[in-house]
Scaffold this active site. Structure first.
Site, PDB file in Angstrom:
ATOM      1  CB  CYS A 166       0.752  -2.112  -9.303  1.00 20.93           C
ATOM      2  SG  CYS A 166      -0.937  -2.737  -9.140  1.00 20.93           S
ATOM      3  CB  CYS A 198      -1.834  -0.447  -7.135  1.00 22.54           C
ATOM      4  SG  CYS A 198      -1.604  -2.212  -7.301  1.00 22.54           S
ATOM      5  CG  ASP A 199       0.406   2.894  -7.398  1.00 22.19           C
ATOM      6  OD1 ASP A 199      -0.299   2.850  -6.387  1.00 22.19           O
ATOM      7  OD2 ASP A 199       1.535   2.375  -7.468  1.00 22.19           O
TER       8      ASP A 199
END
Ligand code: FAD
Ligand code: NAP
Length: 324
Positions: free
Chosen positions: A137, A140-141
């Site tokens: 992701c 997300c990261d």
């Protein structure tokens, strides 16, 4: 001994979508039951730092956020069941679902929030370095790899969008695809090819994610040319696997309309599925955004849609009695 549990609102799944539906459902007086499944708290319990869930100035931990969400849902009256549903009957109301230990759940409405799991390449080194440079992701990261070299693996819309997204953080993004043409939509391909910050490695597969010394995490990828078999190495600190997701919908095949990728179909702008009284929210119906906040948002929508559905059904039942 098996038991039967009845509720106005039965919720499957205890990730951000299911728990948000539970909070709204409980506050609307529907005394929801949440069947938590094998991953209580959902996908966020498998990560550490969460920096993009609104309301928290400092970085928070995924498992902590989900504990708080569950506590909030219980505080307003939702009931948690540690069970996994293995059988559904949506042909009549109340809907009838059966847990793996034989317990029966009857719901006047059903909210499906069973999520989706990322597909992985299946390499041992990938499993070992997950959360230490290997992620599924970028939204997300990606932020954690600011100024570092990163690579995305895949050739669909997700891979191209993630590669483009990562250019916000990194000046050196490589897209690695196993064939010589992308599956992604043409408009995304054009955007990708025009972007100077992204290189594409065609006909290339990842053979190994290489970790550094001690806790350094990912430092390189060992690659193979699929046509010549030639090996090479690419130095990167972030490796984003974007080869698709499996929505958790096996249970609903033949019971609800699913799309070609097996996601639950909902009426646009709502969480209504093909069966009246059944609602879907979160990653199980969303293959585009796949974020905790969007899952929570559609969880709220599902509870509101279910409440309206019940209010209309109650009204119609009262009218029918009055007409007798
Ligand atoms: P999920 O969280 O997937 O929850 C699904 C639930 O359904 C689980 O509780 C499971 O037990 C249950 N379930 C499944 N099958 C059954 C069944 N048969 N019976 C009963 N229950 C069942 N998003 C962000 O916004 N920010 C981040 O920083 C972020 N980081 C991430 C890091 C990682 C490693 C991963 C994997 C994801 C991350 N995400 C992040 C994405 C985010 O976690 C998801 O978008 C979100 O969790 C989706 O929520 P959901 O409620 O739809 O489903
Ligand atoms: P996808 O379209 O299934 O693409 C997966 C990609 O990963 C393909 O290019 C595939 O290669 C590659 N791949 C699969 N298994 C692999 C493996 N083992 N090793 C190496 N590569 C592998 O998945 P997606 O991109 O996640 O998209 C899923 C669905 O969501 C699609 O319908 C997509 O249109 C939709 N989506 C839409 C948007 C949007 O509209 N903005 C955004 C994201 C997703 P091959 O091409 O060789 O098969």
């Amino acid at each position: 001994m098996t038991a039967t549990h009845s509720t106005r609102m039965l919720i499957l799944g205890s990730g951000p979508a299911g728990l948000s539906a539970a909070i709204y459902g409980a506050r609307a007086g529907m005394a929801p039951i949440v069947v938590q499944g094998i991953q209580p708290g959902g996908q966020l319990t498998t990560t550490t730092d969460v920096e993009n869930y609104p309301g928290f100035r400092e970085v928070i931990q995924g498992p902590w956020l989900m504990e708080e969400m569950q506590a909030q849902a219980e505080h307003v009256g939702a009931q948690m069941m540690w069970d996994t549903i293995v059988e559904v009957d949506l042909s009549q109301r109340p809907f009838r679902l059966v847990g793996d230990g034989g317990h029966v759940y009857l719901g006047d409405t059903l909210v499906i929030a069973t999520g989706a799991q990322a597909k992985w390449l299946g390499l041992d080194s990938e499993q070992k370095l997950r959360g230490q440079g290997v992620s599924a992701c970028a939204t997300c990261d990606g932020f954690f790899f600011r100024g570092k070299k990163v690579a995305v693996i895949g050739g669909g819309n997700t891979a191209v969008e993630e590669a483009l997204y990562l250019t916000n953080h990194s000046h050196d993004v490589t897209l690695i695809h196993r064939r010589d043409t992308l599956r992604a939509e043409k408009i995304l391909q054009e955007r990708l090819f025009k972007h100077h910050g992204v290189k594409v490695l065609w006909n290339t597969e990842v053979e190994e994610f290489v970790g550094g010394e001690g806790n350094e995490g990912l430092v390189a990828l060992n690659l193979k040319d699929t046509r010549t078999g030639e090996s090479s190495r690419l130095d990167v600190h972030g490796g984003f696997v974007a080869i698709g997701h499996h929505p958790a919908t096996e249970l609903f095949q033949g019971h609800l309309e699913l799309d070609a990728d097996h996601y639950i179909e909902v009426e646009p702008g709502t969480t209504r599925t093909s069966v009246p009284g059944v609602f879907a929210c979160g990653d199980v119906m969303d293959k585009i955004y796949r974020q905790a906040i969007t899952a929570a948002g559609t969880g709220c929508m599902a509870a509101l849609d279910a409440e309206r559905y019940l209010a209309e059904a109650d009204f119609e039942a009262e009218e029918a009695v009055a007409a007798e």
